[in-house]
Scaffold this motif. Structure first.
Motif, PDB file in Angstrom:
ATOM      1  N   PRO A  16     -16.955 -44.149 -37.530  1.00  0.00           N
ATOM      2  CA  PRO A  16     -17.277 -44.874 -38.766  1.00  0.00           C
ATOM      3  C   PRO A  16     -17.513 -46.361 -38.494  1.00  0.00           C
ATOM      4  CG  PRO A  16     -15.378 -43.438 -39.076  1.00  0.00           C
ATOM      5  CD  PRO A  16     -15.663 -43.453 -37.608  1.00  0.00           C
ATOM      6  N   LEU A  17     -18.403 -46.941 -39.296  1.00  0.00           N
ATOM      7  CA  LEU A  17     -18.765 -48.350 -39.115  1.00  0.00           C
ATOM      8  C   LEU A  17     -18.527 -49.095 -40.424  1.00  0.00           C
ATOM      9  CD1 LEU A  17     -20.158 -50.540 -37.299  1.00  0.00           C
ATOM     10  CD2 LEU A  17     -22.305 -49.855 -38.393  1.00  0.00           C
ATOM     11  N   LEU A  18     -17.760 -50.175 -40.344  1.00  0.00           N
ATOM     12  CA  LEU A  18     -17.522 -51.052 -41.489  1.00  0.00           C
ATOM     13  C   LEU A  18     -18.422 -52.271 -41.336  1.00  0.00           C
ATOM     14  CD1 LEU A  18     -15.708 -51.773 -44.021  1.00  0.00           C
ATOM     15  CD2 LEU A  18     -14.290 -53.063 -42.418  1.00  0.00           C
ATOM     16  N   VAL A  25     -17.645 -53.687 -37.672  1.00  0.00           N
ATOM     17  CA  VAL A  25     -16.521 -53.153 -36.898  1.00  0.00           C
ATOM     18  C   VAL A  25     -16.698 -51.646 -36.760  1.00  0.00           C
ATOM     19  CG1 VAL A  25     -14.025 -53.027 -36.651  1.00  0.00           C
ATOM     20  CG2 VAL A  25     -15.040 -54.898 -37.966  1.00  0.00           C
ATOM     21  N   ALA A  26     -16.746 -51.145 -35.525  1.00  0.00           N
ATOM     22  CA  ALA A  26     -16.854 -49.712 -35.270  1.00  0.00           C
ATOM     23  C   ALA A  26     -15.453 -49.145 -35.068  1.00  0.00           C
ATOM     24  CB  ALA A  26     -17.711 -49.454 -34.041  1.00  0.00           C
ATOM     25  N   PHE A  27     -15.126 -48.110 -35.823  1.00  0.00           N
ATOM     26  CA  PHE A  27     -13.829 -47.451 -35.673  1.00  0.00           C
ATOM     27  C   PHE A  27     -13.973 -46.294 -34.688  1.00  0.00           C
ATOM     28  CE2 PHE A  27     -13.299 -50.053 -39.286  1.00  0.00           C
ATOM     29  CZ  PHE A  27     -11.947 -50.366 -39.347  1.00  0.00           C
ATOM     30  N   ASP A  28     -12.856 -45.815 -34.177  1.00  0.00           N
ATOM     31  CA  ASP A  28     -12.877 -44.805 -33.112  1.00  0.00           C
ATOM     32  C   ASP A  28     -13.646 -45.323 -31.911  1.00  0.00           C
ATOM     33  OD1 ASP A  28     -11.519 -43.147 -34.866  1.00  0.00           O
ATOM     34  OD2 ASP A  28     -13.333 -42.116 -35.527  1.00  0.00           O
ATOM     35  N   TRP A  34     -19.713 -46.901 -43.409  1.00  0.00           N
ATOM     36  CA  TRP A  34     -20.734 -45.913 -43.059  1.00  0.00           C
ATOM     37  C   TRP A  34     -20.117 -44.782 -42.237  1.00  0.00           C
ATOM     38  CZ3 TRP A  34     -25.517 -47.304 -45.023  1.00  0.00           C
ATOM     39  CH2 TRP A  34     -25.667 -48.656 -45.351  1.00  0.00           C
ATOM     40  N   THR A  35     -20.762 -43.622 -42.266  1.00  0.00           N
ATOM     41  CA  THR A  35     -20.299 -42.486 -41.457  1.00  0.00           C
ATOM     42  C   THR A  35     -20.379 -42.820 -39.986  1.00  0.00           C
ATOM     43  OG1 THR A  35     -21.052 -40.949 -43.148  1.00  0.00           O
ATOM     44  CG2 THR A  35     -20.636 -40.051 -40.948  1.00  0.00           C
ATOM     45  N   LEU A  44      -8.489 -45.873 -40.066  1.00  0.00           N
ATOM     46  CA  LEU A  44      -8.872 -45.736 -41.466  1.00  0.00           C
ATOM     47  C   LEU A  44      -7.925 -44.753 -42.140  1.00  0.00           C
ATOM     48  CD1 LEU A  44     -12.741 -45.393 -41.029  1.00  0.00           C
ATOM     49  CD2 LEU A  44     -11.564 -47.353 -42.053  1.00  0.00           C
ATOM     50  N   GLU A  45      -7.515 -45.087 -43.353  1.00  0.00           N
ATOM     51  CA  GLU A  45      -6.629 -44.175 -44.078  1.00  0.00           C
ATOM     52  C   GLU A  45      -6.933 -44.248 -45.572  1.00  0.00           C
ATOM     53  OE1 GLU A  45      -1.889 -43.033 -44.357  1.00  0.00           O
ATOM     54  OE2 GLU A  45      -2.758 -43.919 -42.540  1.00  0.00           O
TER      55      GLU A  45
END
Length: 335
Positions: A161-163, A129-132, A154-155, A80-81
């Motif tokens: 973070p969750l998209l 999609v879960a980031f990290d 989302w946080t 994410l950026e």
């Protein structure tokens, strides 16, 4: 099918890695809405997140993600950026966007194909999609009553973070009567828009020879009884009548106005033609409210050039005004 989804399928099926770029969140003024996507490979880009320096930087980051991924257990697959759309990017929007970068490989082809099938079938789908995290992309049905397009970042929890985004097929149906010069020019524009097209004419030879691979949403209907296409069209159809015959135009017009559940009805012709049709339709008992909905002459006002290509642009613009208006009225009002 969405262009980005088609590009994903084609590229992944060839075994190449890609990066899917999504506008995950917007703050203030931004070139495109949350949920907008583009697909970046080593040397190609499909679709757009708004152009300009933002897109240039996004492509640069995407290709960095593409290079850094797949190097072992610490591979970088998701990122994410945040980009400020001010002087640093040379853009005057003044807002900011959070972009999500997902490196996809042939291992992702399964969910991509599933999503494509669902979208083709008109099924709204939630993509998570879960980031990290290395958790797989998840597809699910939306909650009942929550089938409008949406994209939320989302946080999240321990997985980062969750998209979550609700993907909806938002095409609109068009039935175009008449394969003359204006109709042919209009087809070239409509094929680039989010619509399905049924192109109807009694004269089979009148249709131009087309490479149908370039027109995947087009159905050509050489029909001796074109009125049937009016009856078979779904509610909310955008009708365009521009045949070679005033008598046929009138017959189609009456049939369209009697069903009353269309989104748009445009009839090619002059103000004089409109007056004649109004008189004849009223005499045949057509509801005056429906007659008033008939758009004739067609096209956005103020464009006087009568060349087929210009008329086609003006008509497409007018239809898009109606599409946007209907979408705006359909959105739920939030407090």
């Amino acid at each position: 099918m969405e262009r980005w989804l088609q590009a994903l399928q084609q590229t992944l099926a060839h075994g190449d890695a890609v990066v899917l770029v999504t506008v995950a969140r917007t703050e203030g003024s931004a070139p495109r809405d949350a949920g907008t996507k583009m697909v970046v490979t080593r040397d190609t880009v499909s679709d757009t997140i708004g152009g300009g320096h933002l897109e240039f930087k996004a492509i640069e980051v995407a290709r960095q993600v593409l290079r850094e991924g797949g190097r072992g257990p610490t591979e970088v697959n998701r990122r994410l950026e945040r980009f400020s759309l001010g002087p640093s990017l040379g853009q005057c929007c003044g807002g900011a966007v959070m972009l999500a970068f997902e490196r996809l490989t042939i291992a992702d082809l399964g969910w991509v194909k599933t999503l494509a099938r669902r979208m083709t079938a008109g099924q709204a789908t939630v993509r998570s999609v879960a980031f990290d995290s290395t958790l797989p992309v998840m597809l699910s049905d939306p909650e009942p009553g929550c089938e409008s397009p949406d994209c939320l970042l989302w946080t999240g929890d321990a997985s980062g973070p969750l998209l979550t985004e609700t993907l909806v097929v938002d095409t609109f149906p068009v039935v175009l009567f008449g394969a003359g010069h204006v109709g042919a020019a209009l087809i070239e524009i409509l094929r680039t828009l989010r619509c399905t097209i049924r192109w109807v004419d009694e004269r089979d030879a009148q249709f131009p020879k087309l490479d149908l691979a370039r027109f995947p949403t087009l159905t050509i209907d050489a029909n001796d009884a074109p009125e049937a296409a009016v009856d078979e069209a779904p509610a909310g159809t955008y009708f365009l009548v521009m045949t070679h015959s005033h008598a046929l135009d009138q017959s189609l017009t009456e049939r369209i106005l009697r069903r009353a559940d269309y989104a748009y009805f445009g009839l090619i012709g002059s103000h004089t033609k409109r007056k004649q049709f109004e008189h004849r339709l009223a005499a045949r008992g057509i509801d005056p409210h429906q007659i008033a909905r008939m758009i004739c002459p067609i096209g956005v006002p103020g464009i006087t050039d009568k060349s087929p290509e210009v008329i086609a642009v003006a008509v497409a613009a007018q239809m898009l005004q109606v599409v946007d208006s209907r979408v705006s009225h359909a959105r739920p009002v939030t407090a």
